[in-house]
Design a protein around this motif. Structure first.
Motif, mmCIF file in Angstrom:
data_model
loop_
_atom_site.group_PDB
_atom_site.id
_atom_site.type_symbol
_atom_site.label_atom_id
_atom_site.label_comp_id
_atom_site.label_asym_id
_atom_site.label_seq_id
_atom_site.Cartn_x
_atom_site.Cartn_y
_atom_site.Cartn_z
ATOM 1 N N THR A 1 -0.568 12.709 0.059
ATOM 2 C CA THR A 1 -0.764 11.777 0.933
ATOM 3 C C THR A 1 -2.078 11.218 0.537
ATOM 4 O O THR A 1 -3.058 11.760 1.136
ATOM 5 C CB THR A 1 -0.708 12.086 2.541
ATOM 6 O OG1 THR A 1 0.705 12.449 2.653
ATOM 7 C CG2 THR A 1 -0.774 11.077 3.345
ATOM 8 N N VAL B 1 0.996 -1.306 -0.002
ATOM 9 C CA VAL B 1 -0.021 -0.117 0.086
ATOM 10 C C VAL B 1 0.758 1.342 0.022
ATOM 11 O O VAL B 1 1.905 1.460 0.889
ATOM 12 C CB VAL B 1 -0.969 0.085 1.249
ATOM 13 C CG1 VAL B 1 -1.709 1.349 1.229
ATOM 14 C CG2 VAL B 1 -1.865 -1.356 0.983
ATOM 15 N N LEU B 2 0.617 1.992 -0.953
ATOM 16 C CA LEU B 2 1.305 3.414 -1.211
ATOM 17 C C LEU B 2 0.905 4.223 -0.166
ATOM 18 O O LEU B 2 -0.522 4.516 -0.072
ATOM 19 C CB LEU B 2 1.243 3.858 -2.539
ATOM 20 C CG LEU B 2 2.049 5.288 -2.643
ATOM 21 C CD1 LEU B 2 3.337 5.411 -2.746
ATOM 22 C CD2 LEU B 2 1.593 5.867 -4.260
ATOM 23 N N ARG B 3 1.539 4.807 0.792
ATOM 24 C CA ARG B 3 1.015 5.641 1.880
ATOM 25 C C ARG B 3 1.536 7.066 1.789
ATOM 26 O O ARG B 3 0.397 8.022 1.880
ATOM 27 C CB ARG B 3 1.741 5.593 3.190
ATOM 28 C CG ARG B 3 1.433 3.970 3.720
ATOM 29 C CD ARG B 3 -0.186 3.859 4.191
ATOM 30 N NE ARG B 3 -0.492 2.732 4.517
ATOM 31 C CZ ARG B 3 -1.703 2.184 4.714
ATOM 32 N NH1 ARG B 3 -2.564 3.262 4.430
ATOM 33 N NH2 ARG B 3 -1.887 1.058 5.135
ATOM 34 N N SER B 4 2.613 7.696 1.019
ATOM 35 C CA SER B 4 2.709 9.217 0.768
ATOM 36 C C SER B 4 3.993 9.039 -0.047
ATOM 37 O O SER B 4 4.770 8.257 -0.284
ATOM 38 C CB SER B 4 3.113 9.968 2.074
ATOM 39 O OG SER B 4 4.414 9.504 2.879
ATOM 40 N N ALA C 1 6.753 6.454 0.702
ATOM 41 C CA ALA C 1 6.656 5.544 1.752
ATOM 42 C C ALA C 1 5.569 4.736 1.734
ATOM 43 O O ALA C 1 4.550 4.868 1.021
ATOM 44 C CB ALA C 1 6.122 6.519 2.951
ATOM 45 N N TYR C 2 5.539 3.624 1.927
ATOM 46 C CA TYR C 2 4.606 2.193 1.667
ATOM 47 C C TYR C 2 4.784 1.141 2.713
ATOM 48 O O TYR C 2 5.655 1.144 3.517
ATOM 49 C CB TYR C 2 5.004 1.828 0.266
ATOM 50 C CG TYR C 2 6.332 1.193 0.049
ATOM 51 C CD1 TYR C 2 6.494 -0.049 0.255
ATOM 52 C CD2 TYR C 2 7.261 2.045 -0.429
ATOM 53 C CE1 TYR C 2 8.080 -0.564 0.084
ATOM 54 C CE2 TYR C 2 8.698 1.271 -0.685
ATOM 55 C CZ TYR C 2 8.641 0.153 -0.400
ATOM 56 O OH TYR C 2 10.107 -0.214 -0.484
ATOM 57 N N ASP C 3 3.695 0.448 2.871
ATOM 58 C CA ASP C 3 3.667 -0.719 3.570
ATOM 59 C C ASP C 3 3.732 -1.873 2.652
ATOM 60 O O ASP C 3 3.195 -1.808 1.676
ATOM 61 C CB ASP C 3 2.255 -0.554 4.382
ATOM 62 C CG ASP C 3 2.061 0.431 5.345
ATOM 63 O OD1 ASP C 3 3.274 1.029 5.903
ATOM 64 O OD2 ASP C 3 1.017 0.941 5.865
ATOM 65 N N GLY D 1 -4.283 5.417 1.601
ATOM 66 C CA GLY D 1 -3.316 4.645 0.867
ATOM 67 C C GLY D 1 -3.871 4.266 -0.475
ATOM 68 O O GLY D 1 -4.886 4.219 -0.591
#
Length: 86
Positions: free
Chosen positions: A56, A13-16, A81-83, A60
């Motif tokens: 952001t 998941v793309l966060r920012s 930033a990603y998970d 996400g």
């Protein structure tokens, strides 16, 4: 990030995203792909010379294959930033 390449190689998941322009205007495209600048565009940002752009997405943006960054502009840099993502 200062050059094109894989940022993630598995689903996540793309966060920012943060893009900084250098001595030229900067552009950044993020693709749902682990190996090339093709496929679904996850994010598209642009920053003027010496300025910034940040995004952001609420909750996400899921990606299935990874994240490939295509960055342009002299002196441009970015943070993603990603998970997950391997």
């Amino acid at each position: 990030i200062t050059g094109d390449g894989a940022q993630a190689t598995a689903p996540g998941v793309l966060r920012s995203v943060h893009l900084a322009g250098g001595s030229a205007a900067a552009t950044l495209l993020l693709y749902d792909n682990a190996t090339a600048a093709t496929g679904t565009v996850l994010a598209s940002l642009a920053a003027p010379i010496g300025d910034n752009d940040q995004w952001t997405p609420p909750g996400g943006i899921p990606f299935a294959n990874g994240i490939f960054a295509d960055i342009g502009g002299t002196g441009a840099s970015a943070d993603v930033a990603y998970d997950g993502g391997g």
